[in-house]
Design a protein around this motif. Structure first.
Motif, PDB file in Angstrom:
ATOM      1  N   SER A  75      12.514   8.807   2.707  1.00 42.43           N
ATOM      2  CA  SER A  75      10.624   7.915   2.650  1.00 42.43           C
ATOM      3  C   SER A  75      10.240  10.243   3.094  1.00 42.43           C
ATOM      4  O   SER A  75       9.450  10.332   2.643  1.00 42.43           O
ATOM      5  CB  SER A  75      10.886   7.409   3.551  1.00 42.43           C
ATOM      6  N   ASP A 122       4.783  10.605   3.617  1.00 42.99           N
ATOM      7  CA  ASP A 122       2.962  10.031   3.645  1.00 42.99           C
ATOM      8  C   ASP A 122       1.834  10.167   3.287  1.00 42.99           C
ATOM      9  O   ASP A 122       1.846  11.329   3.180  1.00 42.99           O
ATOM     10  CB  ASP A 122       3.348   8.789   5.473  1.00 42.99           C
ATOM     11  N   LEU A 161       6.450   4.602   0.629  1.00 38.50           N
ATOM     12  CA  LEU A 161       6.354   3.783  -0.576  1.00 38.50           C
ATOM     13  C   LEU A 161       7.499   3.569  -1.944  1.00 38.50           C
ATOM     14  O   LEU A 161       7.969   2.744  -1.955  1.00 38.50           O
ATOM     15  CB  LEU A 161       4.719   4.425  -1.410  1.00 38.50           C
ATOM     16  N   ALA A 196       0.800   1.227   3.222  1.00 35.19           N
ATOM     17  CA  ALA A 196       1.667   0.892   1.458  1.00 35.19           C
ATOM     18  C   ALA A 196       2.961   0.267   1.535  1.00 35.19           C
ATOM     19  O   ALA A 196       3.196  -0.422   0.519  1.00 35.19           O
ATOM     20  CB  ALA A 196       1.308   2.555   0.909  1.00 35.19           C
ATOM     21  N   ALA A 197       4.509   1.273   2.217  1.00 32.15           N
ATOM     22  CA  ALA A 197       5.339   0.327   2.459  1.00 32.15           C
ATOM     23  C   ALA A 197       5.685  -1.002   2.619  1.00 32.15           C
ATOM     24  O   ALA A 197       6.045  -1.483   1.794  1.00 32.15           O
ATOM     25  CB  ALA A 197       6.156   0.983   3.158  1.00 32.15           C
ATOM     26  N   ALA A 199       4.318  -3.208  -0.098  1.00 35.42           N
ATOM     27  CA  ALA A 199       4.896  -3.165  -1.916  1.00 35.42           C
ATOM     28  C   ALA A 199       5.962  -4.514  -1.081  1.00 35.42           C
ATOM     29  O   ALA A 199       6.116  -5.066  -1.554  1.00 35.42           O
ATOM     30  CB  ALA A 199       5.720  -2.440  -1.866  1.00 35.42           C
ATOM     31  N   SER A 243      -3.652   3.243  -7.648  1.00 32.67           N
ATOM     32  CA  SER A 243      -4.003   3.727  -6.330  1.00 32.67           C
ATOM     33  C   SER A 243      -4.464   4.288  -6.210  1.00 32.67           C
ATOM     34  O   SER A 243      -5.210   4.932  -5.265  1.00 32.67           O
ATOM     35  CB  SER A 243      -2.303   3.733  -5.854  1.00 32.67           C
TER      36      SER A 243
END
Length: 461
Positions: A137, A185, A143, A417-418, A421, A318
């Motif tokens: 990440s 991020d 994400l 967002a992670a 998802a 997005s």
């Protein structure tokens, strides 16, 4: 003030529609775009009719209260151009990063990572996935790292009841890993591109608190029932090599290297990060055009691995969501709301000063912002704070905002967002996450915050 209040009403309604995306069955990009454009339309009409004065990023106030003045009218347009150029920098950066990741995926580069995940112990599997999420990440963004690891997890663990636990822990690790990297991020990218933090200082300040935020929940989780004993694994596909293609390794290292090169490009040239990302995209695209995915690839099949296909797979909704949100925040930054010590200020600056007077401890304010980012999307939270505060580059407050907004989202499954998802991919229930995972995320969030405050007090004063 009534017309100014109308701007706030549009913002609140738009915001509610974004948070109620699932019940309304409406893509959050729709209310975000309508909110952003309507607010600018109202601001423009109000400015032309002298209902509003506006303030730019340098603190200059523009008004048509004394009749039409070309210089004042141009001040409004120049302010809009400034906000749009700042938003454009973030959006093009994201488009570049997303395209590179899609190119790697087209060439099945991420299948190489799957080879690393082979333990039969549930606890070891937890740590391997967590470490991969934390590192990946920081390099590609939280994400993307979450999507990749949950895709791999589904090929490894058979039972859904166990997979959801691993998926939830991946969210915590990915958000912690994304917080200390300028490209990990969307919020840290915004602070970096917005000139609030430098890549080097952000990593230096936040790597230890982020590591604590990841390690503490994982240490506790290791003793919980779902992570004890042996993993009931799916039989891995016999011929793993068959899943890979000739270009997998080349494109994985080229893509990850290109993304990691962006901060170096900025350090060497002094140019904004989006130009570095565009350069990196150009390099990866060039390599992908000439690399051989298969030995004798027919001309008719070349499109399967083309960058045009990667571009078509990007989630542009997005990108448009960020555009709408950032446009709306730009209005709140621009509209003159009141006076602070005799100086006219915008709505966000006014709000910041009011909060600071109510809660004098800035650390508590930032912690509350972080906790709120689990309920309210962290992108507008950070965008608002960038307009609210006027601290110098690399001030500890900016680093603490980056940490809190990045890791606070783990407190709820919809908070990042992670999380969204993972929720979609593994059908994670909101209430289940709240009962089983939120307390783990909170312990990590507070432990990391405490470490940050200690480091700031003893090492950076």
């Amino acid at each position: 003030m009534s017309m100014t209040a109308l701007l706030l009403v549009i913002f609140v309604i738009g915001y509610l529609a974004i948070t109620l995306e699932h019940p309304l069955k409406l893509d959050k990009a729709v209310p975000a775009l309508l909110m952003g454009t309507l607010m600018w339309a109202l601001l423009s009409i109000g400015f032309n009719f002298s209902w509003f004065d506006i303030i730019n990023y340098q603190g200059e106030v523009f008004s048509l209260s004394d009749g039409f003045n070309e210089e004042q009218a141009y001040g409004f347009k120049k302010n809009l151009m400034h906000h749009f150029s700042k938003i454009g920098e973030i959006l093009f950066f994201l488009i570049g990063a997303m395209t590179i990741v899609e190119i790697i995926d087209l060439h099945r580069g991420f299948s190489i990572i799957k080879k690393v995940i082979k333990p039969k112990s549930k606890q070891r599997l937890l740590w391997i996935l967590g470490i991969l999420a934390f590192i990946l990440s920081a390099i590609i963004d939280n994400l993307t790292a979450t999507i990749i690891l949950i895709t791999l997890l589904r090929k490894i663990l058979a039972k859904h009841q166990y997979r959801v636990w691993y998926a939830a822990m991946i969210i915590i690790a990915a958000n912690a890993g994304g917080a200390w990297s300028p490209i990990g991020d969307v919020t840290t990218t915004m602070l970096w591109i917005g000139g609030k933090v430098t890549a080097l200082k952000l990593s230096e300040y936040l790597i230890v608190p982020s590591l604590i935020c990841f390690v503490v929940p994982f240490l506790i989780a290791g003793y919980l029932k779902p992570f004890r004993g042996k993993a009931i694994r799916k039989e891995l596909i016999a011929d793993e090599e068959a899943q890979r293609i000739l270009s997998s390794k080349k494109m994985l290292w080229t893509g990850l290297g290109a993304i990691a090169f962006v901060p170096i490009f900025k350090a060497i040239t002094g140019l904004p990060p989006y130009l570095g990302m565009m350069f990196s995209l150009g390099v990866v695209w060039l390599v992908s055009e000439y690399v051989k995915p298969e030995k004798d690839l027919p001309r008719t099949q070349k499109h399967v691995y083309s960058t045009h296909k990667a571009l078509s797979k990007i989630e542009f909704s997005s990108i448009l969501f960020f555009l709408g949100i950032l446009l709306a925040v730009g209005v709140l930054e621009s509209v003159v709301w009141g006076n602070i010590n005799g100086t006219e200020v915008g709505a966000l600056r006014y709000a910041a000063e009011s909060i600071s007077q109510t809660i004098p401890n800035m650390d508590i304010v930032v912690l509350l912002l972080g906790a709120l980012s689990a309920l309210i999307d962290n992108v507008p939270m950070v965008a608002a704070s960038m307009g609210m505060y006027t601290y110098e580059v690399d001030h500890p407050v900016w680093h603490f905002i980056a940490y809190s907004a990045g890791t606070g989202g783990s407190l709820l499954v919809i908070g990042s967002a992670a999380g969204v998802a993972a929720m979609g991919m593994e059908k994670i229930d909101f209430v289940w996450y709240l009962k089983k995972i939120t307390w783990l995320a909170l312990v990590g969030f507070l432990a990391g915050a405490a470490v940050f405050i200690l480091i700031e007090k003893f090492f950076y004063t």
